[in-house]
Design a protein around this motif. Sequence first.
Motif, short mmCIF file in Angstrom:
data_model
loop_
_atom_site.label_atom_id
_atom_site.label_comp_id
_atom_site.label_asym_id
_atom_site.label_seq_id
_atom_site.Cartn_x
_atom_site.Cartn_y
_atom_site.Cartn_z
N TYR A 5 0.83 -1.20 0.00
CA TYR A 5 0.00 0.00 0.00
C TYR A 5 0.87 1.26 0.00
O TYR A 5 0.61 2.21 -0.74
N GLU A 6 1.91 1.26 0.82
CA GLU A 6 2.82 2.42 0.89
C GLU A 6 3.51 2.65 -0.45
O GLU A 6 3.61 3.78 -0.92
N GLN A 30 1.03 4.21 -2.84
CA GLN A 30 0.81 5.62 -2.56
C GLN A 30 1.97 6.48 -3.06
O GLN A 30 1.76 7.58 -3.57
N GLN A 39 1.62 9.42 -5.82
CA GLN A 39 2.12 10.76 -5.54
C GLN A 39 3.07 11.21 -6.64
O GLN A 39 3.00 12.36 -7.10
#
Length: 150
Positions: free
Chosen positions: A14-15, A18, A22
């Motif tokens: 998930y990180e 993200q 971004q």
Amino acid sequence: MASSSSVVTLASDYENQQLLLQAAAEAIPHQFDKCTYQLGSLRQHIHLCIDCKQERGLCGACSVSCHTDHTQIELFPKRNFRCDCPTRALEHPCQLNGSPTAKGKDKLEINDFNSYNQNFRDGGRFCRCHSLYDGEKERETMVQCLACED
């Protein structure tokens, strides 16, 4: 049993996702499902569609959604630019703004305030040397003026 270096947790996946989102938002700050025409003139990344014979600019969303099967050149950021895709300046219909079948008089008015410098001519001229730029073949650094973004 898998080694600890090859284990991917849901949290780390998930990180990573993200971070990718971004980075994509910083590279192309507007949404891919909305043409920027309605936002008016703004600083944005512009693309030139080679297959559409008119020397006009596309926002990032229209370059992906409307001209995805066309040959394009990224012209990098331009100031005070409004997307030309939904206007009468381009024959190709805009899929994101107005009717996807709109042509001719049914399209929006031409952007009279956009500036079309050498980047739009002859398939994309760049730099003070006025050379064509091919990002896949170019080995020299092409410099873009900060003042005029040419």
